[in-house]
Scaffold this active site. Structure first.
Site, PDB file in Angstrom:
ATOM      1  N   TYR A  78       0.828  -1.227   0.000  1.00 43.74           N
ATOM      2  CA  TYR A  78       0.000   0.000   0.000  1.00 43.74           C
ATOM      3  C   TYR A  78       0.856   1.268   0.000  1.00 43.74           C
ATOM      4  O   TYR A  78       0.332   2.369  -0.133  1.00 43.74           O
ATOM      5  CB  TYR A  78      -0.964   0.039   1.201  1.00 43.74           C
ATOM      6  CG  TYR A  78      -1.927  -1.125   1.313  1.00 43.74           C
ATOM      7  CD1 TYR A  78      -2.116  -2.012   0.257  1.00 43.74           C
ATOM      8  CD2 TYR A  78      -2.656  -1.340   2.480  1.00 43.74           C
ATOM      9  CE1 TYR A  78      -2.982  -3.085   0.366  1.00 43.74           C
ATOM     10  CE2 TYR A  78      -3.536  -2.416   2.586  1.00 43.74           C
ATOM     11  CZ  TYR A  78      -3.682  -3.285   1.536  1.00 43.74           C
ATOM     12  OH  TYR A  78      -4.542  -4.344   1.648  1.00 43.74           O
ATOM     13  N   HIS A  88       0.628 -11.663   1.643  1.00 51.18           N
ATOM     14  CA  HIS A  88      -0.446 -10.931   0.964  1.00 51.18           C
ATOM     15  C   HIS A  88      -1.202 -11.762  -0.075  1.00 51.18           C
ATOM     16  O   HIS A  88      -2.381 -11.561  -0.317  1.00 51.18           O
ATOM     17  CB  HIS A  88       0.143  -9.676   0.304  1.00 51.18           C
ATOM     18  CG  HIS A  88      -0.817  -8.551   0.151  1.00 51.18           C
ATOM     19  ND1 HIS A  88      -0.461  -7.228   0.334  1.00 51.18           N
ATOM     20  CD2 HIS A  88      -2.128  -8.518  -0.164  1.00 51.18           C
ATOM     21  CE1 HIS A  88      -1.511  -6.460   0.131  1.00 51.18           C
ATOM     22  NE2 HIS A  88      -2.537  -7.215  -0.183  1.00 51.18           N
TER      23      HIS A  88
HETATM   24  P1  NDP Z   1     -14.246  -1.477   1.393  1.00 47.64           P
HETATM   25  O1  NDP Z   1     -15.210  -2.562   1.127  1.00 47.64           O
HETATM   26  O2  NDP Z   1     -13.849  -1.165   2.787  1.00 47.64           O
HETATM   27  O3  NDP Z   1     -14.857  -0.179   0.701  1.00 47.64           O
HETATM   28  C1  NDP Z   1     -14.200   1.054   0.714  1.00 47.64           C
HETATM   29  C2  NDP Z   1     -14.982   2.006  -0.184  1.00 47.64           C
HETATM   30  O4  NDP Z   1     -16.266   2.279   0.374  1.00 47.64           O
HETATM   31  C3  NDP Z   1     -14.291   3.333  -0.361  1.00 47.64           C
HETATM   32  O5  NDP Z   1     -14.535   3.764  -1.684  1.00 47.64           O
HETATM   33  C4  NDP Z   1     -15.015   4.239   0.643  1.00 47.64           C
HETATM   34  O6  NDP Z   1     -15.012   5.569   0.165  1.00 47.64           O
HETATM   35  C5  NDP Z   1     -16.420   3.678   0.614  1.00 47.64           C
HETATM   36  N1  NDP Z   1     -17.131   3.783   1.902  1.00 47.64           N
HETATM   37  C6  NDP Z   1     -16.702   3.341   3.106  1.00 47.64           C
HETATM   38  N2  NDP Z   1     -17.652   3.493   4.048  1.00 47.64           N
HETATM   39  C7  NDP Z   1     -18.712   4.055   3.438  1.00 47.64           C
HETATM   40  C8  NDP Z   1     -20.003   4.435   3.887  1.00 47.64           C
HETATM   41  N3  NDP Z   1     -20.372   4.270   5.153  1.00 47.64           N
HETATM   42  N4  NDP Z   1     -20.865   4.983   2.981  1.00 47.64           N
HETATM   43  C9  NDP Z   1     -20.487   5.146   1.689  1.00 47.64           C
HETATM   44  N5  NDP Z   1     -19.279   4.813   1.209  1.00 47.64           N
HETATM   45  C10 NDP Z   1     -18.396   4.248   2.072  1.00 47.64           C
HETATM   46  O7  NDP Z   1     -12.956  -1.779   0.461  1.00 47.64           O
HETATM   47  P2  NDP Z   1     -11.405  -1.948   0.696  1.00 47.64           P
HETATM   48  O8  NDP Z   1     -10.845  -2.545  -0.532  1.00 47.64           O
HETATM   49  O9  NDP Z   1     -10.784  -0.687   1.156  1.00 47.64           O
HETATM   50  O10 NDP Z   1     -11.293  -3.039   1.856  1.00 47.64           O
HETATM   51  C11 NDP Z   1     -11.054  -2.730   3.210  1.00 47.64           C
HETATM   52  C12 NDP Z   1      -9.606  -3.012   3.587  1.00 47.64           C
HETATM   53  O11 NDP Z   1      -9.281  -4.371   3.352  1.00 47.64           O
HETATM   54  C13 NDP Z   1      -8.567  -2.261   2.751  1.00 47.64           C
HETATM   55  O12 NDP Z   1      -8.479  -0.888   3.072  1.00 47.64           O
HETATM   56  C14 NDP Z   1      -7.321  -3.063   3.048  1.00 47.64           C
HETATM   57  O13 NDP Z   1      -6.798  -2.717   4.310  1.00 47.64           O
HETATM   58  C15 NDP Z   1      -7.884  -4.491   3.047  1.00 47.64           C
HETATM   59  N6  NDP Z   1      -7.746  -5.153   1.716  1.00 47.64           N
HETATM   60  C16 NDP Z   1      -6.956  -6.280   1.651  1.00 47.64           C
HETATM   61  C17 NDP Z   1      -6.811  -6.959   0.469  1.00 47.64           C
HETATM   62  C18 NDP Z   1      -5.957  -8.183   0.434  1.00 47.64           C
HETATM   63  O14 NDP Z   1      -5.657  -8.688  -0.660  1.00 47.64           O
HETATM   64  N7  NDP Z   1      -5.534  -8.711   1.566  1.00 47.64           N
HETATM   65  C19 NDP Z   1      -7.480  -6.527  -0.773  1.00 47.64           C
HETATM   66  C20 NDP Z   1      -8.291  -5.342  -0.613  1.00 47.64           C
HETATM   67  C21 NDP Z   1      -8.416  -4.701   0.603  1.00 47.64           C
HETATM   68  P3  NDP Z   1     -14.266   6.791   0.935  1.00 47.64           P
HETATM   69  O15 NDP Z   1     -12.917   6.307   1.376  1.00 47.64           O
HETATM   70  O16 NDP Z   1     -14.205   7.854  -0.121  1.00 47.64           O
HETATM   71  O17 NDP Z   1     -15.167   7.146   2.074  1.00 47.64           O
END
Ligand code: NDP
Length: 285
Positions: free
Chosen positions: A49, A112
């Site tokens: 990241y 990862h």
């Molecule tokens: P999420 O499912 O957490 O979704 C994040 C998105 O949703 C962002 O665009 C955010 O926008 C939006 N959002 C969050 N809360 C709200 C809400 N209450 N209302 C409306 N929109 C909302 O996706 P992630 O991919 O970020 O997954 C979470 C975490 O998992 C990652 O940050 C990472 O740490 C981990 N991860 C791990 C992976 C792996 O391969 N091990 C792969 C992908 C993720 P905004 O920020 O603009 O509010």
């Protein structure tokens, strides 16, 4: 907040905060600080990241301001596939991550992806665990057959397997497999990264209305209520506060089933069974 006990005996908050796709250092530091202020105690970052340094700074500022203590926090980071080439490379990657985070230890190190020489890399993080550089070790995106092969073979069973888990990809069979090995499931993308109209879904909205909660809160609550740890991400304070405000209501069995009925049986974010995806990831660096 509820906690779940890992196979190490350590307690991990069931809900944490993810920092994927926050590459700007100043923003990431601020977001981490605000997440801690909002009540999150688990932070999920990764070498890939490119924001471990900013996470470390946000944490240090929160501790300096007495919002929390290091002991109260649960910090996760991950070894990327470019360092999953040998035991030594993965072990050194842990040390490099600690340097960037400016921490003596983390609470959890994950491999990862199940790519590269992941058995050698797992031995590397096992060495880091035995030396106390991390309190626990685990994996991410290890789907059932691969996880079973690892668990049947290694000396230290992974504490956590972080995979994509949300109402549109429920992965019940994968959860059963993890349960059999005592591996805690952790959901990445618990809000489906905003796909499938999750935030405006009429059924989630209707369920939420009953409790004064949003569709997002219903989706998150559903996962923790089935024993899955979640790490939603948001750069917006109002959303981070909303996403952690899920501990004062419970879905009925009927509502749990309604949410689970959204399952498509496959991911629309990434397909780990696709050789092209593996080649793409291996060639990223
Ligand atoms: P999420 O499912 O957490 O979704 C994040 C998105 O949703 C962002 O665009 C955010 O926008 C939006 N959002 C969050 N809360 C709200 C809400 N209450 N209302 C409306 N929109 C909302 O996706 P992630 O991919 O970020 O997954 C979470 C975490 O998992 C990652 O940050 C990472 O740490 C981990 N991860 C791990 C992976 C792996 O391969 N091990 C792969 C992908 C993720 P905004 O920020 O603009 O509010």
């Amino acid at each position: 907040m509820e906690y779940i006990t890992l196979n190490t005996g350590a307690k991990m908050p069931l809900e944490g905060f993810g920092v994927f796709q926050i590459p700007d250092a100043a923003q990431c530091e601020e977001v981490v600080y605000n997440a801690i202020k909002s009540g999150y105690r688990l932070l999920d970052t990764a070498a890939a990241y490119a924001n471990e340094e900013a996470v470390g700074k946000g944490v240090a500022r929160a501790i300096a301001d007495r919002l929390t203590t290091r002991e109260e926090l649960f910090i996760t980071t991950k070894v990327w596939v470019s360092d999953m080439t040998s035991e030594d490379a993965a072990y050194e990657a842990v040390k490099t991550s600690l340097g960037r985070l400016a921490m003596d230890y983390v609470d959890l190190i994950l491999l990862h992806q199940p790519m590269g020489d992941y058995f050698a890399a797992y031995r590397g993080i096992t060495r880091a665990y035995r030396e106390g550089l991390t309190k626990a070790i685990g994996v991410a995106n290890f789907y059932p057959a691969i996880l079973a092969n690892l668990c049947e073979t290694v000396e230290v069973t992974p504490a956590v397997n972080q995979v994509e888990l949300h109402p549109f990809f429920t992965q019940e069979a994968a959860l059963e497999n993890m349960k059999a090995y005592g591996v805690v499931p952790q959901a990445w993308g618990p809000l489906a990264e905003g796909k499938h109209g999750i935030f405006t879904d009429s059924e989630f909205t209707e369920i939420g209305d009953k409790y004064g909660k949003s569709a997002a809160q219903v989706a998150l609550r559903w996962n923790v209520q089935r024993g899955v740890s979640i790490i939603p991400k948001s750069v917006h304070v109002e959303r981070m506060e909303q996403n952690i405000d899920i501990w004062d209501f419970a879905l009925t069995d009927e509502e749990m089933a309604k949410v689970a009925a959204k399952d498509l049986g496959h991911s629309e974010i990434v397909n780990h069974d696709d050789p092209e995806f593996v080649k793409f990831v291996l060639n990223l660096h």
